[in-house]
Design a protein around this motif. Structure first.
Motif, short mmCIF file in Angstrom:
data_model
loop_
_atom_site.label_atom_id
_atom_site.label_comp_id
_atom_site.label_asym_id
_atom_site.label_seq_id
_atom_site.Cartn_x
_atom_site.Cartn_y
_atom_site.Cartn_z
N ILE A 48 0.87 -1.17 0.00
CA ILE A 48 0.00 0.00 0.00
C ILE A 48 0.91 1.22 0.00
CG2 ILE A 48 -1.79 1.25 1.24
CD1 ILE A 48 -2.70 -1.52 0.30
N HIS A 49 0.77 2.10 -1.00
CA HIS A 49 1.68 3.23 -1.20
C HIS A 49 0.87 4.51 -1.32
CE1 HIS A 49 4.81 5.72 -2.91
NE2 HIS A 49 5.68 4.71 -2.93
N ALA A 50 1.30 5.57 -0.66
CA ALA A 50 0.63 6.87 -0.78
C ALA A 50 0.80 7.41 -2.19
CB ALA A 50 1.22 7.85 0.23
N ALA A 51 -0.30 7.64 -2.88
CA ALA A 51 -0.24 8.15 -4.25
C ALA A 51 0.41 9.53 -4.30
CB ALA A 51 -1.64 8.20 -4.85
N ALA A 52 0.25 10.32 -3.25
CA ALA A 52 0.77 11.68 -3.23
C ALA A 52 2.29 11.75 -3.38
CB ALA A 52 0.35 12.38 -1.94
N VAL A 53 3.00 10.70 -2.99
CA VAL A 53 4.47 10.69 -3.09
C VAL A 53 4.96 9.59 -4.02
CG1 VAL A 53 4.86 11.79 -0.85
CG2 VAL A 53 4.71 9.29 -1.00
N SER A 54 4.11 9.18 -4.95
CA SER A 54 4.42 8.03 -5.80
C SER A 54 4.97 8.40 -7.17
CB SER A 54 3.17 7.17 -6.00
OG SER A 54 2.23 7.89 -6.77
N LYS A 55 5.30 9.64 -7.39
CA LYS A 55 5.86 10.09 -8.67
C LYS A 55 4.90 9.85 -9.83
CE LYS A 55 10.48 9.44 -6.93
NZ LYS A 55 11.70 8.67 -6.95
N GLY A 56 3.65 10.27 -9.64
CA GLY A 56 2.71 10.28 -10.75
C GLY A 56 1.62 9.24 -10.78
N ARG A 57 1.61 8.31 -9.87
CA ARG A 57 0.54 7.31 -9.90
C ARG A 57 -0.69 7.86 -9.17
NH1 ARG A 57 5.46 5.46 -9.50
NH2 ARG A 57 6.16 3.85 -10.92
N ARG A 58 -1.87 7.57 -9.75
CA ARG A 58 -3.12 8.07 -9.19
C ARG A 58 -3.65 7.11 -8.14
NH1 ARG A 58 -4.61 7.32 -14.43
NH2 ARG A 58 -6.39 6.18 -13.64
N PRO A 59 -4.45 7.63 -7.18
CA PRO A 59 -5.13 6.72 -6.25
C PRO A 59 -5.94 5.71 -7.06
CG PRO A 59 -5.34 8.97 -5.49
CD PRO A 59 -4.72 9.04 -6.87
N GLY A 60 -5.85 4.45 -6.70
CA GLY A 60 -6.54 3.36 -7.39
C GLY A 60 -5.67 2.63 -8.40
N ALA A 61 -4.53 3.21 -8.77
CA ALA A 61 -3.63 2.54 -9.71
C ALA A 61 -3.06 1.28 -9.05
CB ALA A 61 -2.50 3.46 -10.14
N THR A 62 -2.86 0.25 -9.85
CA THR A 62 -2.28 -1.00 -9.36
C THR A 62 -1.16 -1.42 -10.29
OG1 THR A 62 -4.44 -1.67 -8.49
CG2 THR A 62 -2.79 -3.40 -8.75
N GLU A 63 -0.07 -1.89 -9.74
CA GLU A 63 1.06 -2.39 -10.52
C GLU A 63 1.36 -3.82 -10.10
OE1 GLU A 63 4.27 0.25 -9.57
OE2 GLU A 63 3.67 1.67 -11.11
N LEU A 64 1.90 -4.59 -11.02
CA LEU A 64 2.37 -5.92 -10.69
C LEU A 64 3.85 -5.80 -10.38
CD1 LEU A 64 1.81 -8.90 -10.39
CD2 LEU A 64 2.19 -9.16 -12.85
N GLY A 65 4.21 -6.13 -9.17
CA GLY A 65 5.60 -5.99 -8.76
C GLY A 65 6.04 -7.15 -7.89
N PHE A 66 7.35 -7.30 -7.81
CA PHE A 66 7.96 -8.34 -7.00
C PHE A 66 9.14 -7.74 -6.26
CE2 PHE A 66 6.20 -10.23 -10.82
CZ PHE A 66 5.43 -11.26 -10.32
N THR A 67 9.43 -8.26 -5.09
CA THR A 67 10.67 -7.92 -4.41
C THR A 67 11.57 -9.14 -4.45
OG1 THR A 67 9.83 -8.57 -2.24
CG2 THR A 67 9.58 -6.26 -2.86
N THR A 68 12.87 -8.89 -4.42
CA THR A 68 13.81 -10.00 -4.46
C THR A 68 15.02 -9.70 -3.60
OG1 THR A 68 15.09 -11.44 -5.90
CG2 THR A 68 15.00 -9.13 -6.53
N ASP A 69 15.58 -10.75 -3.03
CA ASP A 69 16.87 -10.66 -2.35
C ASP A 69 17.99 -10.99 -3.32
OD1 ASP A 69 15.70 -10.03 0.07
OD2 ASP A 69 15.53 -12.12 0.68
N GLU A 70 17.63 -11.55 -4.47
CA GLU A 70 18.59 -11.90 -5.50
C GLU A 70 19.15 -10.60 -6.10
OE1 GLU A 70 18.57 -14.54 -9.61
OE2 GLU A 70 16.68 -13.73 -8.87
N PRO A 71 20.43 -10.54 -6.40
CA PRO A 71 20.96 -9.35 -7.06
C PRO A 71 20.22 -9.10 -8.38
CG PRO A 71 22.76 -10.76 -6.31
CD PRO A 71 21.47 -11.54 -6.12
N LEU A 72 19.83 -7.85 -8.60
CA LEU A 72 19.10 -7.53 -9.83
C LEU A 72 19.92 -7.81 -11.08
CD1 LEU A 72 17.06 -4.32 -8.97
CD2 LEU A 72 16.28 -6.69 -9.10
#
Length: 129
Positions: A48-72
Motif C-alpha cells: 500500500i503506497h501513498a499516491a501523493a508521493v508516488s511520482k505520478g501514480r493516481r489513487p486506485g492505480a495498481t502495478e504488478l511488482g515483486f521484491t527480491t533478495d537476488e541481485p538484480l
C-alpha cells in the motif's frame, strides 16, 4: 492462512508462463495448463503506497511488482538471455528493474535497501540522516 494470488489475464498462457518463470517464479505442472497456470514465489504480500508521493501514480492505480533478495544483475542476465528488454532504476527504496510482459504490462522487480528507505523516509519527514 490466506495467500495472495493476483490473477493476470493474458493472451498467451505459455508465453506468459515462460516470462514469469524467467523472472524467478516457480511453475508446477497442473491439469488445465493450457488455460491456467500458477507460478509460486517464496512469499507474497500486498503493498500500500501513498499516491501523493508516488511520482505520478493516481489513487486506485495498481502495478504488478515483486521484491527480491537476488541481485538484480542476475535477474537482468536472465531477461537478456530470454530477449526481454528492461530498464534499471534508482528508487527511493533501493533500485528496480522494469520489464514489459508479453501482453504489454510493465512489471517491476524491486531490490529494497533498508538504508535507502530510511534516508527517503527522513527526507519526506524533513529530518536529516
Amino acid at each position: 492462512m490466506l495467500t495472495v494470488l493476483p490473477i493476470r489475464y493474458v493472451a498467451d498462457v505459455e508465453a506468459s508462463r515462460d516470462f514469469y518463470a524467467g523472472l524467478g517464479l516457480t511453475f508446477r505442472q497442473e491439469p488445465g495448463a493450457a488455460v491456467w497456470v500458477r507460478l509460486a514465489a517464496g512469499g507474497g504480500a500486498v503493498g500500500i503506497h501513498a499516491a501523493a508521493v508516488s511520482k505520478g501514480r493516481r489513487p486506485g492505480a495498481t502495478e504488478l511488482g515483486f521484491t527480491t533478495d537476488e541481485p538484480l544483475e542476475e535477474v537482468a542476465k536472465r531477461l537478456e538471455r530470454d530477449g526481454y528488454p528492461y530498464e534499471l532504476f534508482e528508487e527511493d527504496f533501493g533500485h528496480s528493474i522494469r520489464v514489459t510482459d508479453p501482453d504489454g504490462v510493465v512489471v517491476q522487480i524491486q531490490h529494497i535497501d533498508p538504508d535507502t528507505v530510511r534516508r527517503s523516509a527522513a527526507a519526506l519527514a524533513g529530518d536529516s540522516v
